[in-house]
Design an enzyme around this catalytic site. Structure first.
Site, PDB file in Angstrom:
ATOM      1  N   GLY A   1      -7.330  -6.058   1.424  1.00 21.37           N
ATOM      2  CA  GLY A   1      -8.251  -5.749   0.337  1.00 21.37           C
ATOM      3  C   GLY A   1      -9.591  -5.372   0.947  1.00 21.37           C
ATOM      4  O   GLY A   1     -10.173  -6.169   1.712  1.00 21.37           O
TER       5      GLY A   1
ATOM      6  N   GLN B   1      -4.387 -16.868   0.506  1.00 25.62           N
ATOM      7  CA  GLN B   1      -3.992 -17.304   1.859  1.00 25.62           C
ATOM      8  C   GLN B   1      -4.099 -16.154   2.853  1.00 25.62           C
ATOM      9  O   GLN B   1      -4.516 -16.328   3.995  1.00 25.62           O
ATOM     10  CB  GLN B   1      -2.574 -17.897   1.862  1.00 25.62           C
ATOM     11  CG  GLN B   1      -2.126 -18.242   3.281  1.00 25.62           C
ATOM     12  CD  GLN B   1      -1.031 -19.271   3.361  1.00 25.62           C
ATOM     13  OE1 GLN B   1      -1.037 -20.271   2.638  1.00 25.62           O
ATOM     14  NE2 GLN B   1      -0.058 -19.056   4.249  1.00 25.62           N
ATOM     15  N   GLU B   2      -3.709 -14.948   2.400  1.00 30.73           N
ATOM     16  CA  GLU B   2      -3.806 -13.783   3.291  1.00 30.73           C
ATOM     17  C   GLU B   2      -5.273 -13.554   3.695  1.00 30.73           C
ATOM     18  O   GLU B   2      -5.593 -13.318   4.860  1.00 30.73           O
ATOM     19  CB  GLU B   2      -3.247 -12.545   2.575  1.00 30.73           C
ATOM     20  CG  GLU B   2      -3.413 -11.272   3.394  1.00 30.73           C
ATOM     21  CD  GLU B   2      -2.706 -10.055   2.790  1.00 30.73           C
ATOM     22  OE1 GLU B   2      -1.895 -10.238   1.846  1.00 30.73           O
ATOM     23  OE2 GLU B   2      -2.961  -8.935   3.268  1.00 30.73           O
TER      24      GLU B   2
ATOM     25  N   THR C   1       0.821  -1.221   0.000  1.00 30.74           N
ATOM     26  CA  THR C   1       0.000   0.000   0.000  1.00 30.74           C
ATOM     27  C   THR C   1       0.853   1.270   0.000  1.00 30.74           C
ATOM     28  O   THR C   1       1.864   1.342   0.698  1.00 30.74           O
ATOM     29  CB  THR C   1      -0.912  -0.006   1.251  1.00 30.74           C
ATOM     30  OG1 THR C   1      -1.633  -1.231   1.262  1.00 30.74           O
ATOM     31  CG2 THR C   1      -1.886   1.164   1.227  1.00 30.74           C
TER      32      THR C   1
ATOM     33  N   THR D   1       2.148  -3.198   8.300  1.00 31.81           N
ATOM     34  CA  THR D   1       2.127  -3.973   9.548  1.00 31.81           C
ATOM     35  C   THR D   1       3.534  -4.481   9.848  1.00 31.81           C
ATOM     36  O   THR D   1       4.220  -4.971   8.943  1.00 31.81           O
ATOM     37  CB  THR D   1       1.160  -5.176   9.403  1.00 31.81           C
ATOM     38  OG1 THR D   1      -0.142  -4.649   9.178  1.00 31.81           O
ATOM     39  CG2 THR D   1       1.157  -6.044  10.643  1.00 31.81           C
TER      40      THR D   1
ATOM     41  N   GLY E   1     -23.983  -2.742  27.773  1.00 33.42           N
ATOM     42  CA  GLY E   1     -24.322  -1.392  28.230  1.00 33.42           C
ATOM     43  C   GLY E   1     -23.087  -0.502  28.243  1.00 33.42           C
ATOM     44  O   GLY E   1     -22.177  -0.661  27.429  1.00 33.42           O
TER      45      GLY E   1
HETATM   46  C1  LIG Z   1      -4.018  -1.540  10.440  1.00 41.41           C
HETATM   47  C2  LIG Z   1      -3.686  -1.713   8.988  1.00 41.41           C
HETATM   48  C3  LIG Z   1      -2.705  -2.616   8.619  1.00 41.41           C
HETATM   49  C4  LIG Z   1      -2.355  -2.754   7.278  1.00 41.41           C
HETATM   50  N1  LIG Z   1      -1.306  -3.581   6.936  1.00 41.41           N
HETATM   51  C5  LIG Z   1      -0.842  -3.546   5.663  1.00 41.41           C
HETATM   52  C6  LIG Z   1       0.373  -4.218   5.305  1.00 41.41           C
HETATM   53  O1  LIG Z   1       1.006  -4.904   6.126  1.00 41.41           O
HETATM   54  N2  LIG Z   1       0.824  -4.112   4.031  1.00 41.41           N
HETATM   55  C7  LIG Z   1       0.167  -3.387   3.096  1.00 41.41           C
HETATM   56  O2  LIG Z   1       0.632  -3.310   1.964  1.00 41.41           O
HETATM   57  N3  LIG Z   1      -0.985  -2.736   3.389  1.00 41.41           N
HETATM   58  C8  LIG Z   1      -1.488  -2.794   4.648  1.00 41.41           C
HETATM   59  N4  LIG Z   1      -2.634  -2.118   4.968  1.00 41.41           N
HETATM   60  C9  LIG Z   1      -3.311  -1.353   3.940  1.00 41.41           C
HETATM   61  C10 LIG Z   1      -4.643  -1.925   3.496  1.00 41.41           C
HETATM   62  O3  LIG Z   1      -4.473  -3.123   2.792  1.00 41.41           O
HETATM   63  C11 LIG Z   1      -5.327  -0.819   2.697  1.00 41.41           C
HETATM   64  O4  LIG Z   1      -5.729   0.176   3.630  1.00 41.41           O
HETATM   65  C12 LIG Z   1      -6.516  -1.319   1.896  1.00 41.41           C
HETATM   66  O5  LIG Z   1      -6.095  -2.169   0.851  1.00 41.41           O
HETATM   67  C13 LIG Z   1      -7.318  -0.149   1.299  1.00 41.41           C
HETATM   68  O6  LIG Z   1      -6.479   0.753   0.636  1.00 41.41           O
HETATM   69  P1  LIG Z   1      -6.589   2.319   0.997  1.00 41.41           P
HETATM   70  O7  LIG Z   1      -6.537   2.464   2.467  1.00 41.41           O
HETATM   71  O8  LIG Z   1      -5.604   3.051   0.198  1.00 41.41           O
HETATM   72  O9  LIG Z   1      -8.053   2.721   0.543  1.00 41.41           O
HETATM   73  P2  LIG Z   1      -8.492   3.203  -0.923  1.00 41.41           P
HETATM   74  O10 LIG Z   1      -7.876   2.352  -1.937  1.00 41.41           O
HETATM   75  O11 LIG Z   1      -8.314   4.663  -0.980  1.00 41.41           O
HETATM   76  O12 LIG Z   1     -10.048   2.883  -0.856  1.00 41.41           O
HETATM   77  C14 LIG Z   1     -10.920   3.586   0.056  1.00 41.41           C
HETATM   78  C15 LIG Z   1     -12.259   2.923   0.049  1.00 41.41           C
HETATM   79  O13 LIG Z   1     -12.825   3.061  -1.239  1.00 41.41           O
HETATM   80  C16 LIG Z   1     -13.645   1.976  -1.536  1.00 41.41           C
HETATM   81  N5  LIG Z   1     -13.187   1.372  -2.806  1.00 41.41           N
HETATM   82  C17 LIG Z   1     -11.927   1.268  -3.259  1.00 41.41           C
HETATM   83  N6  LIG Z   1     -11.894   0.662  -4.441  1.00 41.41           N
HETATM   84  C18 LIG Z   1     -13.167   0.374  -4.756  1.00 41.41           C
HETATM   85  C19 LIG Z   1     -13.812  -0.268  -5.864  1.00 41.41           C
HETATM   86  N7  LIG Z   1     -13.106  -0.763  -6.896  1.00 41.41           N
HETATM   87  N8  LIG Z   1     -15.155  -0.382  -5.850  1.00 41.41           N
HETATM   88  C20 LIG Z   1     -15.883   0.098  -4.820  1.00 41.41           C
HETATM   89  N9  LIG Z   1     -15.343   0.710  -3.755  1.00 41.41           N
HETATM   90  C21 LIG Z   1     -14.005   0.839  -3.716  1.00 41.41           C
HETATM   91  C22 LIG Z   1     -13.528   0.999  -0.365  1.00 41.41           C
HETATM   92  O14 LIG Z   1     -14.611   1.211   0.510  1.00 41.41           O
HETATM   93  C23 LIG Z   1     -12.244   1.419   0.303  1.00 41.41           C
HETATM   94  O15 LIG Z   1     -12.218   1.098   1.691  1.00 41.41           O
HETATM   95  C24 LIG Z   1      -3.038  -2.003   6.289  1.00 41.41           C
HETATM   96  C25 LIG Z   1      -4.050  -1.121   6.667  1.00 41.41           C
HETATM   97  C26 LIG Z   1      -4.365  -0.952   7.990  1.00 41.41           C
HETATM   98  C27 LIG Z   1      -5.409   0.056   8.355  1.00 41.41           C
END
Ligand SMILES: Cc1cc2nc3c(=O)[nH]c(=O)nc-3n(C[C@H](O)[C@H](O)[C@H](O)COP(=O)(O)OP(=O)(O)OC[C@H]3O[C@@H](n4cnc5c(N)ncnc54)[C@H](O)[C@@H]3O)c2cc1C
Length: 385
Positions: free
Chosen positions: A371, A248-249, A131, A163, A346
């Protein structure tokens, strides 16, 4: 009393024994330290080493690399036991369930020999960084660039929400090796992070839950990494590798969500027996019994599908679509169940000292990471055509 945690259909005798070892270890060594980890926002390194000594970091990795030589069942057992213990600090699922398998599956013999024993022992803590600040859902749009210069890649860009990112020694980086291409321009490069010029960790991010797990930003400024650290015999295989590993993830998230649902119900059943309102136990109200009956039914039905997916994954037959359904369903249902269970507590349900309050904050992210659930629906919907 209904058995909330029955023996799983995929659970071998080895897995049953492993479960009791893991449970005892977590109760004795992790639960007492969890408050401290939540305070400092990361798990102490010595605990990773302890878990490594117990064979709890990479139980499904071949023994020749220091792993346990078991099946995915052992990974699932750890994930479940962490949920049952209420531990969201120690993310073995990322380290052993995601990072190590990438190296095991796509690494050369030299890469495996170099990294896997250290991941197995806990000498190295592993992370995977896909990400970026500009977006996580659209993986093909990442911007971090790895430019080939002789025997090295020179990497520029940044990652976020990683993470284990604050503590990791080894990070698998998703990069663009050809920015003119989408999926075909992506590669995975392993970075041995500590001490590397051009590698900088940003903040250990403040989250609304999962406080004991470190989640960090990473920055790369002309970071030089040997070309030999790329996973795969040629450039451009990163996207396919990620697509192969993501089931798997996602299954791991589903397994953890399922067990967390069961834990939420367990703690709530205990609470409503103790709590007196209107001179009666809370459990005596029909609303309480019906709500818990609905939660239990949801958990039991979810368990059937998740167990089926685990069994299929052990046989090597889990599809991307089924893994996505499992992640989507179990995390949505987890949030519903935890919300209902909190309501039955509560005001105490809103107090951080109560497990259900921590669960409420901890579980919300499960519908987003691995995802977002909307992406899961896209994957399922693509199977119509
Ligand atoms: C605590 C935590 C740990 C994480 N750990 C890791 C890690 O170890 N490695 C890593 O690489 N990432 C990690 N992530 C990132 C995580 O995988 C991403 O936050 C997630 O994939 C969403 O990407 P984004 O936050 O950029 O949201 P965006 O891509 O900006 O999307 C925002 C929202 O838009 C909506 N959306 C997006 N695309 C679509 C679509 N095609 N159709 C409809 N709605 C859509 C969804 O509701 C989504 O939640 C972590 C995130 C958190 C919060």
């Amino acid at each position: 009393m209904y058995e909330l945690r029955p023996k799983r259909p995929w659970e071998t005798e080895e897995a049953v024994m492993f479960r009791s070892t893991v449970r005892r270890f977590l109760e004795a060594e992790a639960v007492p330290r969890d408050a401290q980890w939540r305070n400092q926002k990361f798990v102490d390194r010595d605990f990773w080493r302890q878990a490594g000594e117990l064979g709890m970091l990479c139980p499904s990795m071949p023994e020749q690399y220091g792993g346990g030589g078991g099946s995915y069942a052992l990974e699932a057992v750890i994930t479940e036991e962490l949920s049952y213990a209420g531990l969201t600090s120690f993310l073995q699922g990322v380290h052993g369930g995601i990072v190590a398998p990438y190296i095991e599956r796509y690494g050369t013999p030299a890469q495996k020999q170099r990294w896997l024993p250290k991941l197995s022992s806990g000498e190295f803590i592993g992370a995977i960084a896909m990400t970026e600040p500009s977006g996580g859902s659209d993986l093909q749009a990442i911007r971090t660039l790895a430019r080939r210069e002789g025997d090295h890649y020179v990497i520029n860009g940044s990652k976020t929400f990683v993470t284990n990112g604050h503590t990791a020694d080894l990070v698998i980086l998703a990069v663009k090796t050809d920015p003119t291409q989408g999926a075909k321009g992506m590669s995975l490069i392993v970075v041995e992070a500590p001490g590397l010029a051009g590698f900088r960790r940003g903040r250990n991010l403040d989250k609304i839950g999962m406080h004991g797990s470190d989640t960090a930003e990473l920055f790369f400024d002309d970071l030089r990494v040997p070309a030999a650290n790329r996973l795969g015999d040629e450039e451009g295989q990163g996207f396919v590798q990620m697509m192969q590993q993501l089931p798997q993830e996602r299954l791991g998230i589903a397994v953890g969500a399922q067990a967390m649902m069961e834990r939420a119900i367990e703690v709530t059943i205990a609470y409503v027996h103790e709590r007196q309102v209107f001179k009666k136990s809370l459990i005596e109200f029909q609303n309480t019994r019906f709500k818990l009956a609905e939660c239990l039914t949801t958990a039991r039905v979810t368990r059937s599908f998740v167990d089926d997916c685990v069994a299929r994954h052990i046989r090597g037959e889990l599809s991307m679509v089924d893994a996505s359904m499992a992640k989507l369903w179990s995390t949505d249902k987890l949030c519903d169940v935890v919300d209902e269970c909190l309501q039955l507590h509560g005001g105490y349900g809103f107090m951080a000292e109560y497990p259900i309050a921590r669960m409420y904050a901890d579980v919300r992210v499960q519908r987003i990471y691995g995802g977002a659930n909307e992406i899961m629906k896209e994957i399922v919907a693509r199977s119509f055509s």
